[in-house]
Design a protein around this motif. Structure first.
Motif, PDB file in Angstrom:
ATOM      1  N   ASP A   1       0.206  -4.283  -5.259  1.00  0.00           N
ATOM      2  CA  ASP A   1       1.262  -4.363  -4.241  1.00  0.00           C
ATOM      3  C   ASP A   1       2.552  -4.950  -4.798  1.00  0.00           C
ATOM      4  O   ASP A   1       3.366  -5.495  -4.056  1.00  0.00           O
ATOM      5  CB  ASP A   1       0.785  -5.201  -3.049  1.00  0.00           C
ATOM      6  CG  ASP A   1       0.520  -6.653  -3.429  1.00  0.00           C
ATOM      7  OD1 ASP A   1       0.351  -6.938  -4.637  1.00  0.00           O
ATOM      8  OD2 ASP A   1       0.484  -7.503  -2.522  1.00  0.00           O
TER       9      ASP A   1
ATOM     10  N   THR B   1       5.634  -3.702  -3.090  1.00  0.00           N
ATOM     11  CA  THR B   1       5.632  -3.781  -1.620  1.00  0.00           C
ATOM     12  C   THR B   1       5.339  -5.184  -1.106  1.00  0.00           C
ATOM     13  O   THR B   1       5.311  -5.403   0.102  1.00  0.00           O
ATOM     14  CB  THR B   1       4.584  -2.812  -1.040  1.00  0.00           C
ATOM     15  OG1 THR B   1       3.283  -3.156  -1.560  1.00  0.00           O
ATOM     16  CG2 THR B   1       4.918  -1.370  -1.403  1.00  0.00           C
ATOM     17  N   TYR B   2       5.148  -6.129  -2.030  1.00  0.00           N
ATOM     18  CA  TYR B   2       4.822  -7.501  -1.634  1.00  0.00           C
ATOM     19  C   TYR B   2       5.891  -8.066  -0.694  1.00  0.00           C
ATOM     20  O   TYR B   2       7.084  -7.826  -0.853  1.00  0.00           O
ATOM     21  CB  TYR B   2       4.703  -8.399  -2.872  1.00  0.00           C
ATOM     22  CG  TYR B   2       4.598  -9.869  -2.528  1.00  0.00           C
ATOM     23  CD1 TYR B   2       3.390 -10.433  -2.144  1.00  0.00           C
ATOM     24  CD2 TYR B   2       5.735 -10.692  -2.561  1.00  0.00           C
ATOM     25  CE1 TYR B   2       3.299 -11.777  -1.810  1.00  0.00           C
ATOM     26  CE2 TYR B   2       5.654 -12.039  -2.234  1.00  0.00           C
ATOM     27  CZ  TYR B   2       4.424 -12.566  -1.855  1.00  0.00           C
ATOM     28  OH  TYR B   2       4.345 -13.896  -1.531  1.00  0.00           O
TER      29      TYR B   2
END
Length: 600
Positions: A548, A551-552
């Protein structure tokens, strides 16, 4: 020592030795490194001015002005060698101790004492001298001590031909006891440009140089000395000056700079300056990297952040100072609005810049518990990368110092401690031990392994280059605090200590004790460095490989919403925060009503 000869054929030589002194550590040894972290802008300014004076032959065509530059943070000073150099070239010259801050003043006087004993002319300038003459009704004892040694003092700035006059007096051996230009701040347009010789730049980490685009700040923070020395009106170099600075540095392979303007966002010429840099980058392919200093309202200036980052500002220092509005108001820093912190920090992040913020510990409302609580709020709710902690310090030249002196408040008499890394007065709520413990605990609380990884994850969202650059900065701060015991801004690579350079009045250590201990600590620190570097690299690898990574998100970097003002502790942990939020809501209501009325 770096030297430059302007002419080789003159009959006489006049040596101008520009020294930026360091200060002593707690054991009495000058803080020096094989490579230091931050270059001296005053040294760059003075070198540029002196170089220009030499090229114009201000002392006559038959006199060669020979320049020497020493930054003591990365170069050992051997006074006897300087004395012998002067004697070998005719014995004429002057020692200029430049940019001397309050914590460096004792070291400067110690050096001056050695040179004066050899009948060499010495002058001291910088923020301590200028601040004292600017704010104090009487000359303090340490200034009188320098005058009694025969040291000339320089208050104010050296542009507008003032250095020419000073050098002329030195050449005639008729230096005045005091040169005071505080009431006449010069324009910077068209003045000789700040520059450091390449050999001097190479003594800094990352081959970093320094320059100023302008001076002065319009605000009135009570702990600040800059407004009382450089003034509250913006003075600036023009775009042509700037281009010449950059081209001259580029010619010697230097393209990374620390911009020392205390608040670049308040430079009225910021857009013209950024536009010129952008033109050089985009039309000529020149590359630059800048660290700049701004205030917490810079994002309100249309296009400021956009143009700053296009110009190459990849690191930004922000005077956050505190998240309790009552503390900010008490320090007369009313321009800081905590309700704007997140919007400002997020905007810098969106444009790819890393952020660092100064944070002052020891305001009247502070306790150890409130300090640690506030740090946890910052970690959770503000998208900051680097946080730098400072003791609230009544620096000579500030309103705080002037007021404390007038009220008879106890202040530590040892100016060497006035580095913002030592407690030099008492606190109304905390004992001395509690305040000092709160300071140490603040560093530990922010730079935990868990938070370091969180900061890396936030940065990785913007790409791999971003996280690699940030990791090196996090390492620097972690290593200096944990292993070297100095503030990271005074740090560097490979600490140097010399037994005989110990502070006068402190006993010279036995060689059989000094050298083994110095060697053991160097090796121990090197092992600690290696282990920490391995750990941070592991953190970085974990972040890079996280599925991630792009997209964290978390509370600090999540998109702003109206609900955050109801939910975040930043706005509800203190009564000042509640009041700030109420003011924001009231202002928004007024703006909406005004908009509706205008539409009608």
């Amino acid at each position: 020592m770096t030297s430059e000869t302007i002419s080789q054929t003159a009959a006489r030589i006049f040596n101008v030795v520009l020294i930026k002194p360091t200060h002593y550590d707690d054991q009495g040894y000058p803080i020096q490194w094989f490579r230091s972290a931050i270059p001296s802008n005053t040294l760059a300014c003075m070198y540029g001015l002196a170089q220009d004076a030499a090229r114009r032959h201000i002392l006559g065509d038959d006199v060669e002005i020979r320049l020497h530059t020493i930054d003591e943070t990365n170069t050992r000073i051997r006074p006897q060698e300087i004395v012998e150099m002067m004697r070998e070239t005719g014995g004429e010259g002057v020692i200029c101790l430049v940019g001397v801050q309050s914590n460096q003043y004792p070291r400067a006087v110690d050096l001056a004492r050695v040179f004066r004993a050899k009948n060499i002319q010495v002058a001291i300038g910088g923020f301590h001298v200028s601040g004292c003459f600017s704010m104090l009704p009487e000359i303090p004892p340490e200034i009188r001590e320098a005058q009694e040694l025969g040291v000339s003092l320089f208050a104010g700035e050296s542009e507008a031909g003032r250095l020419d006059g000073f050098l002329g007096d030195a050449f005639a051996r008729q230096l005045k006891p005091l040169y005071n230009y505080l009431d006449d701040l010069p324009s910077l347009e068209g003045e000789p440009l700040p520059i450091l010789p390449r050999a001097r730049v190479r003594r800094t980490m990352g081959k970093l140089s320094s320059l100023d685009f302008g001076r002065g700040c319009p605000y009135q923070c009570s702990f600040c000395t800059i407004i009382n020395v450089q003034g509250r009106k913006s003075r600036y170099r023009n775009a042509d000056d700037l281009e010449r600075i950059l081209r001259e540095n580029q010619a010697q392979g230097v393209n990374r700079f620390f911009i020392t303007d205390d608040n670049f966002a308040r430079n009225s010429q910021w857009e013209q300056l950024f536009d010129r840099i952008i033109k050089l980058r985009e039309e000529e392919g020149m590359t630059f990297g800048f660290t700049i200093q701004v205030d917490t309202l810079c994002h309100k200036i249309p296009n400021f952040i956009e143009k700053a980052t296009r110009a190459g500002a990849n690191r930004v220092f922000i005077g956050l100072e505190n998240i309790n509005p009552d503390n900010l108001i008490g320090a007369n820093k009313r321009q800081n609005k905590i309700t704007e912190y997140r919007a400002m920090l997020q905007k810098w992040r969106e444009h790819g810049a890393h952020t660092a913020a100064g944070y002052i510990l020891g305001f009247p409302a502070d306790t150890k518990e409130s300090i640690l609580r506030d740090i946890e709020i910052i970690k959770r709710e503000l998208p900051l990368d680097i946080l730098e902690f400072f003791f609230l310090t009544p620096l000579p030249g500030s309103e705080d110092h002037k007021r404390a002196l007038a009220q008879g408040v106890w202040m530590d008499p040892d100016l060497n401690k006035y580095d913002l890394n030592h407690r030099v007065t008492h606190h109304g709520k905390m004992s001395d031990a509690e305040w000092e413990d709160a300071y140490r605990s603040a560093w530990k609380a922010y730079y935990t392994d868990e938070h370091v990884k969180t900061v890396m994850r936030r940065s990785a969202v913007h790409g791999l280059r971003s996280i690699k650059s940030l990791t090196s900065k996090l390492l620097m701060f972690h290593l200096m605090i944990k292993y070297e015991g100095v503030h990271p801004l005074e740090g560097g690579a490979l600490r140097m200590k010399f037994r005989t350079d110990r502070r006068p009045g402190m006993k010279l250590e036995n060689p059989l004790i000094f050298y083994p201990r110095y060697g053991f600590k160097t090796i121990r620190n090197a092992i600690g460095y290696w282990l920490t570097i391995r750990k941070f690299r592991k953190f970085q690898q974990e972040v890079v490989e996280a599925p991630d990574r792009e997209t964290y998100t978390d509370t600090a970097i999540a998109k702003q919403s109206a609900q955050e003002f109801e939910d975040m502790e930043l706005y509800h942990a203190t009564s000042g925060g509640e009041k700030a939020l109420a003011r924001k809501k009231r202002d928004e209501t007024i703006r909406k009503d005004a908009h509706l009325h205008a539409a009608e």
